[in-house]
Design a protein around this motif. Structure first.
Motif: not given
Length: 428
Positions: A195-223
């Motif tokens: 029986g009620r509504i909620g209102l707001r002037v301006g931003a009411i929800t957010s932008a939302c993007d997804r990201l995946v960061l890939h890192l690469d290297g030669p690998g090796g021994h922890t020693a």
């Protein structure tokens, strides 16, 4: 949850005139719309798979004398209602509902409309949004026949809201925003009483993007970490440092939030891995921040990766911009809701009680994403939060949870609100 019984026709019609007449139409439709919502709830369909839902909507709208157009992908509909004599170029008033469900289990066991599809549930209220828009279509079909509809209206039944960057782009590509001058939508809010509504002037929800960061290297021994690229340390530093660095490079009033949801690297305690991944979301309440975030993240990652001698790639997936409600549109929603149900209104309350209560409340910004934002790139409009919490109910039934449910009287409230905008907007 056992929702209250739907109001019976005539139960709140102690007033005369156009308010009572419109309310009577909505009340007569309520049992059908509630049954329709329950059917959708039992048979949820994921984004761009809503073939059954689309078919049900098409058939009912055709039976009402309308001419729905199925979107090219086979799911979703556009319905135009144009009064005779409408001048060429007159802009449409548009209303949008999303029709897809979520890939989660329905955890309710005490209702007859529990999902019959494992791993699928209408846990975000899209079945309610769809039923509201169907109800609006049925009301306006009658108004079109009787000559009461004085402006062209477009109904947008949109697929794939839950699939970024959202089915709104499908609608726009199909011409769904061509000729639209203003657009409205509602979204269920379990924190707001029915029986009620909620209102707001301006931003009411957010932008939302997804990201995946890939890192690469030669690998090796922890020693001998000095002879290779220590990707575990590098990815850990990325996870810890990037959110803070991004926040310090952007205006804090933009509300930028970078949060990680997945980190992965390595397979043995004494082996430095060759690959690492970090996955998360960027959310932002302002368009300027949303536009700047990708370039700035690339800059910051490059500097950190150089420190650790890591090769990197960033998969940055644009999601949705923020929903920024236009002030005039918010004012129209507030005026329509108050005129129909609230202080100074002609009628009784929307849930059967007396009128005169405050029916519009301020609502907070959310960092959730909503692809209604794409429509607002083409025309002004506003998204309202539709109250679905039963009075006195203290149980948490939050969005995107398997226990989510609604007080179904919210459907009639939404239909009457939209119908008032479509039929009486020039007097509001």
């Amino acid at each position: 949850m056992n929702p209250p019984e739907p109001a019976q026709p005539g139960s709140t019609l102690a007033v005369a005139g156009p308010v009572a007449e419109l309310r009577a139409r909505v009340r007569r439709l309520e049992p059908e719309l509630i049954a329709f919502r329950r059917d959708l709830h039992r048979h949820p369909e994921l984004g761009r798979q809503e073939f059954r839902t689309t078919g049900l909507l098409r058939d009912r709208l055709v039976a009402a004398g309308l001419e729905p157009r199925v979107l090219p992908g086979g799911t979703g509909l556009l319905v135009d209602l144009v009064p005779a004599g409408t001048a060429p170029g007159t802009e449409f008033l548009a209303f949008r509902a999303d029709i897809d469900a979520l890939p989660i289990d329905d955890a309710k066991s005490d209702v007859p409309y529990r999902s019959t599809v494992p791993g699928r549930a209408h846990a975000c209220g899209h079945d309610v949004h769809t039923s509201v828009l169907l109800g609006l279509g049925l009301v306006l079909a009658g108004a079109l026949r009787s000559g009461e509809l004085r402006r062209p209206v477009r109904l947008v039944f949109q697929p794939a809201e839950e699939v970024m960057p959202g089915g709104a782009l499908d609608v726009i590509k199909a011409g769904g925003m061509d000729g639209v001058g203003r657009i409205f939508a509602v979204h269920c809010d379990p924190k707001v009483e029915v029986g009620r509504i909620g209102l707001r002037v301006g931003a009411i929800t957010s932008a939302c993007d997804r990201l995946v960061l890939h890192l690469d290297g030669p690998g090796g021994h922890t020693a001998r970490p000095h002879l290779t690229t220590d990707l575990v340390t590098a990815i850990a530093r990325m996870a810890a440092d990037l959110p803070a660095a991004l926040a310090r490079r952007m205006d804090p009033r933009w509300g930028v939030s970078l949060v990680w949801g997945r980190i992965a690297s390595g397979s043995a305690p004494n082996v430095i891995p060759q690959h690492a991944e970090l996955e998360g979301t960027v959310r932002c309440l302002e368009l300027d921040g949303w536009r700047e975030a990708p370039d700035l993240l690339h800059e910051l990652i490059a500097k950190l990766a150089e420190t650790y001698r890591a090769k990197w790639t960033l998969d940055y997936h644009r999601g949705v911009p923020p929903v920024v409600n236009e002030a005039v549109s918010v004012g129209q929603l507030e005026a329509a809701m108050t005129a129909r149900f609230g202080r100074g209104g002609e009628g009784h309350g929307p849930t059967g009680g007396p009128g005169g209560a405050e029916v519009v409340e301020d609502t907070e910004q959310s960092l959730g994403g909503e692809d209604f934002s794409w429509y607002l790139e083409h025309a002004p409009g506003a998204l309202a939060r539709l109250g679905v919490r039963a009075p006195g109910d203290t149980t948490v039934r939050d969005l995107h949870q398997g226990r989510f449910d609604v007080d179904e009287r919210a459907i009639g409230v939404g239909v009457e609100l939209f119908a008032a905008l479509a039929l009486e907007g020039d007097r509001i």
